[in-house]
Write a protein that holds these residues in place. Structure first.
Motif, mmCIF file in Angstrom:
data_model
loop_
_atom_site.group_PDB
_atom_site.id
_atom_site.type_symbol
_atom_site.label_atom_id
_atom_site.label_comp_id
_atom_site.label_asym_id
_atom_site.label_seq_id
_atom_site.Cartn_x
_atom_site.Cartn_y
_atom_site.Cartn_z
ATOM 1 N N ILE A 30 0.739 -1.112 -0.022
ATOM 2 C CA ILE A 30 -0.204 0.069 -0.060
ATOM 3 C C ILE A 30 0.868 1.296 0.110
ATOM 4 N N ASP A 31 0.684 2.211 -0.793
ATOM 5 C CA ASP A 31 1.494 3.430 -1.083
ATOM 6 C C ASP A 31 0.658 4.524 -0.616
ATOM 7 N N GLU A 32 -0.537 4.525 -0.589
ATOM 8 C CA GLU A 32 -1.468 5.651 -0.202
ATOM 9 C C GLU A 32 -2.824 5.191 0.132
ATOM 10 N N ILE A 33 -3.207 6.050 1.091
ATOM 11 C CA ILE A 33 -4.670 5.476 1.712
ATOM 12 C C ILE A 33 -5.624 6.702 1.483
ATOM 13 N N VAL A 34 -6.810 6.398 0.652
ATOM 14 C CA VAL A 34 -8.097 7.357 0.498
ATOM 15 C C VAL A 34 -9.080 7.120 1.445
ATOM 16 N N VAL A 35 -9.576 7.890 2.389
ATOM 17 C CA VAL A 35 -10.651 7.430 3.106
ATOM 18 C C VAL A 35 -11.903 8.462 2.674
ATOM 19 N N VAL A 36 -12.868 7.654 2.293
ATOM 20 C CA VAL A 36 -14.179 8.262 1.816
ATOM 21 C C VAL A 36 -15.172 8.801 3.268
ATOM 22 N N SER A 37 -15.670 9.858 3.313
ATOM 23 C CA SER A 37 -16.208 10.328 4.213
ATOM 24 C C SER A 37 -17.492 11.092 3.756
ATOM 25 N N ASP A 38 -18.560 11.258 4.946
ATOM 26 C CA ASP A 38 -19.574 12.255 4.722
ATOM 27 C C ASP A 38 -19.260 13.548 4.979
ATOM 28 N N TYR A 39 -19.554 14.742 4.738
ATOM 29 C CA TYR A 39 -19.250 16.009 4.831
ATOM 30 C C TYR A 39 -18.961 16.228 6.547
ATOM 31 N N ALA A 40 -20.104 15.657 7.267
ATOM 32 C CA ALA A 40 -20.063 16.070 8.714
ATOM 33 C C ALA A 40 -18.699 15.623 9.474
ATOM 34 N N HIS A 41 -18.301 14.498 8.835
ATOM 35 C CA HIS A 41 -17.208 13.767 9.706
ATOM 36 C C HIS A 41 -16.052 13.604 8.917
ATOM 37 N N GLU A 42 -15.623 14.570 7.972
ATOM 38 C CA GLU A 42 -14.471 14.533 7.385
ATOM 39 C C GLU A 42 -13.319 14.653 8.207
ATOM 40 N N GLU A 43 -13.421 15.854 9.045
ATOM 41 C CA GLU A 43 -12.194 16.136 9.975
ATOM 42 C C GLU A 43 -12.000 15.005 10.972
ATOM 43 N N LYS A 44 -12.715 14.335 11.229
ATOM 44 C CA LYS A 44 -12.703 13.190 12.438
ATOM 45 C C LYS A 44 -12.046 12.139 11.656
ATOM 46 N N PRO A 57 0.861 8.520 3.132
ATOM 47 C CA PRO A 57 0.236 9.493 2.744
ATOM 48 C C PRO A 57 -1.468 9.144 2.700
ATOM 49 N N VAL A 58 -2.183 10.113 3.367
ATOM 50 C CA VAL A 58 -3.583 9.973 3.741
ATOM 51 C C VAL A 58 -4.465 10.876 2.939
ATOM 52 N N LYS A 59 -5.393 10.616 2.132
ATOM 53 C CA LYS A 59 -6.428 11.640 1.911
ATOM 54 C C LYS A 59 -7.802 11.416 2.228
ATOM 55 N N VAL A 60 -8.556 12.120 2.501
ATOM 56 C CA VAL A 60 -9.974 12.285 3.126
ATOM 57 C C VAL A 60 -10.726 12.852 2.090
ATOM 58 N N VAL A 61 -11.632 12.257 1.187
ATOM 59 C CA VAL A 61 -12.469 12.890 0.448
ATOM 60 C C VAL A 61 -14.208 12.514 0.776
ATOM 61 N N ARG A 62 -15.041 13.593 0.283
ATOM 62 C CA ARG A 62 -16.287 13.527 0.400
ATOM 63 C C ARG A 62 -16.994 12.345 -0.408
ATOM 64 N N GLY A 63 -17.754 11.552 0.320
ATOM 65 C CA GLY A 63 -18.582 10.609 -0.581
ATOM 66 C C GLY A 63 -19.839 10.935 -1.012
ATOM 67 N N GLY A 64 -20.537 9.959 -1.565
ATOM 68 C CA GLY A 64 -21.890 10.408 -2.103
ATOM 69 C C GLY A 64 -23.000 9.475 -1.444
ATOM 70 N N ALA A 65 -24.207 9.653 -1.957
ATOM 71 C CA ALA A 65 -25.144 8.788 -1.443
ATOM 72 C C ALA A 65 -25.451 7.361 -1.371
ATOM 73 N N ILE A 66 -24.720 6.767 -2.144
ATOM 74 C CA ILE A 66 -24.498 5.358 -2.070
ATOM 75 C C ILE A 66 -22.954 4.914 -2.493
ATOM 76 N N ARG A 67 -22.741 3.697 -2.100
ATOM 77 C CA ARG A 67 -21.394 3.174 -2.467
ATOM 78 C C ARG A 67 -20.900 3.505 -3.535
ATOM 79 N N GLN A 68 -21.326 3.118 -4.579
ATOM 80 C CA GLN A 68 -20.847 3.393 -5.873
ATOM 81 C C GLN A 68 -20.437 4.701 -5.791
ATOM 82 N N GLU A 69 -20.964 5.764 -5.725
ATOM 83 C CA GLU A 69 -20.675 7.356 -5.762
ATOM 84 C C GLU A 69 -19.416 7.561 -4.662
#
Length: 218
Positions: A30-44, A57-69
């Motif tokens: 694993i070279d980098e980790i991307v975590v998908v979160s909802d808006y309210a919990h991005e910082e956490k 390296p870690v990135k946190v991005v905002r997810g969608g309404a369903i898993r696919q998004e």
């Protein structure tokens, strides 16, 4: 599971999300980790991920309404130099390095792979009133787990075609299958449970209490 998002519930003294991130960070593939979160919990989510990413390296991005998004959002944040991606449920905290790397080895050999478990129980199909319609042959049926591993560009193409056709799927392998990519099945792990109900959390607690972190190596 209650009002709190399950990935932030405590398991063995730390959030469920922390276990999944730590398992990924523990592996040399694993070279980098991307975590998908909802808006309210991005910082956490960011704080938890960074604290257990072992310097990766870690990135946190905002997810969608369903898993696919959500997976699409995570994929778009992956560095262009990354050839292979592993999509894992944060709610599967007992991932082992051996399982992750076993799936990766098969993916490298055949193009894409997921971990699976054979079904041991008898399978029944029911009608709308919950009466049995028939018993299904389980000999060729398997339970799909994560991480699901494939080439980054293959998954991106699968998402593009799914969007054009308004196709929805519950896992990445389904979309890869749709565009004609064969997906290999690696041996999964009964420990790799998905925290969905309170009993799942109690089972995970028992495993960690019995084995500490030794299970993480597989």
């Amino acid at each position: 599971m209650g009002s709190e998002p399950k990935q932030f519930m405590q398991l063995g003294g730390r959030p469920i999300l922390a276990w999944s991130v730590a398992a990924m960070a523990h592996s040399s593939i694993i070279d980098e980790i991307v975590v998908v979160s909802d808006y309210a919990h991005e910082e956490k989510a960011h704080n938890i991920a960074v604290s257990c990413a072992d310097g990766k390296p870690v990135k946190v991005v905002r997810g969608g309404a369903i898993r696919q998004e959500s997976v699409m959002a995570g994929l778009s944040a992956v560095d262009d130099g990354i050839k292979w991606v592993a999509v894992h449920d944060a709610a599967r905290p007992l991932l082992t390095t051996a399982l992750l790397e076993g799936v990766y080895l098969l993916a490298r050999e055949v193009g894409a792979a997921i971990p699976v478990l054979p079904i041991n129980d008898t399978i029944k199909e029911a009608d709308d009133n919950r009466f049995i319609l028939r018993t299904i042959d389980r000999s060729r049926l398997y339970l799909a787990q994560t991480p699901q591993i494939c080439k980054r560009l293959d998954l991106a193409r699968a998402f593009e075609e799914a969007q054009m056709l308004n196709l929805k799927a519950t896992d990445e392998a389904s979309l890869l299958e749709f565009i004609g990519i064969s997906v290999g099945m690696a041996e999964g792990s009964a420990l790799n449970i998905k925290i969905t109900f309170p009993d799942d959390l109690r089972l995970a607690e028992a495993i960690i209490a019995a084995w500490g972190t030794s299970w993480m190596r597989g």
